[in-house]
Motif scaffolding. Structure first.
Motif, PDB file in Angstrom:
ATOM      1  N   PRO A 147      35.373  67.215  36.688  1.00 17.01           N
ATOM      2  CA  PRO A 147      36.407  66.762  35.672  1.00 17.01           C
ATOM      3  C   PRO A 147      37.804  65.626  36.763  1.00 17.01           C
ATOM      4  CG  PRO A 147      36.516  68.493  34.753  1.00 17.01           C
ATOM      5  CD  PRO A 147      35.978  68.187  35.690  1.00 17.01           C
ATOM      6  N   VAL A 148      37.734  64.773  36.548  1.00 22.83           N
ATOM      7  CA  VAL A 148      39.254  63.565  37.277  1.00 22.83           C
ATOM      8  C   VAL A 148      39.776  63.050  36.415  1.00 22.83           C
ATOM      9  CG1 VAL A 148      39.500  62.188  39.033  1.00 22.83           C
ATOM     10  CG2 VAL A 148      37.584  63.813  39.073  1.00 22.83           C
ATOM     11  N   GLU A 149      41.207  63.259  36.391  1.00 24.22           N
ATOM     12  CA  GLU A 149      41.866  62.860  35.790  1.00 24.22           C
ATOM     13  C   GLU A 149      42.184  61.109  36.099  1.00 24.22           C
ATOM     14  OE1 GLU A 149      45.957  64.365  35.792  1.00 24.22           O
ATOM     15  OE2 GLU A 149      47.007  63.093  33.858  1.00 24.22           O
ATOM     16  N   THR A 150      42.597  60.559  35.505  1.00 24.57           N
ATOM     17  CA  THR A 150      42.279  58.835  35.555  1.00 24.57           C
ATOM     18  C   THR A 150      43.632  58.036  35.480  1.00 24.57           C
ATOM     19  OG1 THR A 150      42.025  58.363  33.384  1.00 24.57           O
ATOM     20  CG2 THR A 150      40.267  58.373  34.936  1.00 24.57           C
ATOM     21  N   ASP A 151      44.609  58.794  37.202  1.00 24.49           N
ATOM     22  CA  ASP A 151      45.774  58.319  37.102  1.00 24.49           C
ATOM     23  C   ASP A 151      45.602  57.645  38.476  1.00 24.49           C
ATOM     24  OD1 ASP A 151      45.281  60.349  38.617  1.00 24.49           O
ATOM     25  OD2 ASP A 151      47.812  61.678  38.009  1.00 24.49           O
ATOM     26  N   MET A 153      46.699  59.045  41.523  1.00 27.59           N
ATOM     27  CA  MET A 153      46.067  59.769  42.140  1.00 27.59           C
ATOM     28  C   MET A 153      44.879  60.669  41.823  1.00 27.59           C
ATOM     29  SD  MET A 153      49.217  60.353  44.483  1.00 27.59           S
ATOM     30  CE  MET A 153      48.325  62.138  45.392  1.00 27.59           C
ATOM     31  N   ALA A 154      44.240  59.817  41.029  1.00 29.70           N
ATOM     32  CA  ALA A 154      42.735  60.223  41.508  1.00 29.70           C
ATOM     33  C   ALA A 154      42.072  60.187  42.753  1.00 29.70           C
ATOM     34  CB  ALA A 154      41.921  59.229  40.406  1.00 29.70           C
ATOM     35  N   LEU A 155      41.684  59.583  42.999  1.00 30.92           N
ATOM     36  CA  LEU A 155      41.296  59.044  45.264  1.00 30.92           C
ATOM     37  C   LEU A 155      41.016  60.820  45.692  1.00 30.92           C
ATOM     38  CD1 LEU A 155      39.359  56.165  45.097  1.00 30.92           C
ATOM     39  CD2 LEU A 155      38.602  58.088  44.250  1.00 30.92           C
ATOM     40  N   SER A 156      42.604  60.760  45.858  1.00 29.53           N
ATOM     41  CA  SER A 156      42.995  61.807  46.984  1.00 29.53           C
ATOM     42  C   SER A 156      42.582  63.125  46.819  1.00 29.53           C
ATOM     43  CB  SER A 156      44.423  61.352  47.233  1.00 29.53           C
ATOM     44  OG  SER A 156      44.932  62.249  45.891  1.00 29.53           O
ATOM     45  N   GLY A 157      42.586  63.606  44.708  1.00 28.27           N
ATOM     46  CA  GLY A 157      42.508  64.660  44.676  1.00 28.27           C
ATOM     47  C   GLY A 157      40.651  65.162  45.158  1.00 28.27           C
ATOM     48  N   VAL A 193      43.674  52.744  34.584  1.00 28.18           N
ATOM     49  CA  VAL A 193      42.267  51.214  34.968  1.00 28.18           C
ATOM     50  C   VAL A 193      41.713  51.038  35.779  1.00 28.18           C
ATOM     51  CG1 VAL A 193      41.845  48.439  34.415  1.00 28.18           C
ATOM     52  CG2 VAL A 193      42.884  49.565  32.042  1.00 28.18           C
ATOM     53  N   GLU A 194      43.155  50.837  36.484  1.00 26.99           N
ATOM     54  CA  GLU A 194      42.912  50.791  37.812  1.00 26.99           C
ATOM     55  C   GLU A 194      41.523  51.819  39.056  1.00 26.99           C
ATOM     56  OE1 GLU A 194      42.760  49.394  42.210  1.00 26.99           O
ATOM     57  OE2 GLU A 194      43.326  47.938  40.097  1.00 26.99           O
ATOM     58  N   ALA A 195      42.404  53.467  37.711  1.00 27.75           N
ATOM     59  CA  ALA A 195      42.677  54.519  38.433  1.00 27.75           C
ATOM     60  C   ALA A 195      40.585  54.563  38.114  1.00 27.75           C
ATOM     61  CB  ALA A 195      42.476  55.368  38.688  1.00 27.75           C
TER      62      ALA A 195
END
Ligand SMILES: Nc1ncnc2c1ncn2[C@@H]1O[C@H](COP(=O)(O)OP(=O)(O)OP(=O)(O)O)[C@@H](O)[C@H]1O
Ligand SMILES: [Mg+2]
Length: 259
Positions: A147-151, A153-157, A193-195
């Motif tokens: 699961p990846v939170e769509t905020d 910082m999503a990509l860094s984690g 949306v961007e995440a």
């Protein structure tokens, strides 16, 4: 028995919610399901009103005394067909206790193998730490949901967990069927949306087609210590998890219902 792990070393992204919701949906469809709480915090355990400080049965026991019978390590839940291998906070000390013991990464895999005739599916919830407990979850599973939170910082984690995965799957000498599940999605925010766009661009192969929306019913269900599919079966979040399930396990949900 099919084993599905839910993992991400980032906290608060919806791992425990994913495990409970998918597990309950499966139990409601007649599957014999085991939820495994690998997280010493014991969120899954306390969700069902058990005390992680006091559990005599559960994950800790399978590490300390491998070979225990199922009744010694599993407890029931209010959902029919849904069992729980609870957490004990002492799990946090296992890493240090076990030190360099050979095979310590395979303890969960071996325990689940012993109980394989009793369940159709096991869902393993992981702590937000890449350590012994998460490695055990990865080594035990055939499928992994991230699961990846769509905020913003999503990509860094996500970069971190994906590279950890490559390492673990090398040492297991087998590929892991890993799927990224965007969660807590709010289409009204630009960061959301961007995440989502960035996740699709960076990991087009791994990302699932379904997205879990931000849905306040999950927090409300947690407050009442009941799985969301029990209280709010038609809420948008639960319906999204139903579609996720249909992707993960084709045939488990009749297509008309999966919509
Ligand atoms: N789709 C959603 N919409 C709204 N709230 C959600 C959603 N998914 C999870 N939550 C809420 O967000 C919080 C964090 O979720 P959860 O505990 O599942 O995350 P986690 O990744 O397991 O966290 P941790 O890393 O601490 O174990 C909880 O309060 C949960 O009820
Ligand atoms: Mg959790």
């Amino acid at each position: 028995m099919r084993v599905i792990a839910v993992a991400n070393q980032k906290g608060g992204v919806g791992k425990t919610t994913t495990a409970i919701t998918l597990g309950t949906l499966l139990a409601q469809r007649g599957r014999r399901v085991l939820l495994v709480d690998m997280d010493p915090q014991g969120s899954l355990t306390s969700y069902f009103r058990y005390e992680p400080e006091q559990m005599q049965k559960g994950v800790y026991e399978i590490f300390r005394r491998p070979g225990l019978s199922l009744q010694r390590v599993v407890v029931g839940t209010p959902v029919r067909g849904l069992a729980l291998m609870p957490a004990n906070t002492a799990q946090a000390t296992l890493e240090r206790q076990l030190g360099g013991r050979p095979g310590k990464g395979l303890v969960l895999a071996q325990a689940l193998h012993r109980y394989r005739a009793r369940f159709d599916i096991a869902l393993v919830d992981s702590p937000p730490v890449l350590g012994l407990l998460m490695v055990n979850a990865l080594a035990a599973c055939q499928q992994l949901v991230i699961p990846v939170e769509t905020d913003f910082m999503a990509l860094s984690g996500l970069e971190r967990i994906m590279s950890s995965l490559t390492m673990v799957s090398k040492s297991l000498r087998r590929p892991l069927d890993a799927r990224i599940l965007p969660t807590l999605y709010d289409p009204k925010t630009r960061s959301g949306v961007e995440a989502l766009r960035q996740i699709y661009r960076r990991y087009p192969q791994q990302v699932m087609d379904e997205v879990i929306p931000e849905d306040p019913k999950f927090r409300e269900a947690a407050r009442q210590h009941q799985p969301a599919p029990v209280l709010y079966p038609r809420s948008p979040g639960v319906l999204a998890y139903e579609r996720v399930l249909a992707r993960l396990i084709p045939g488990v949900i009749p297509t008309a219902e999966a919509g």
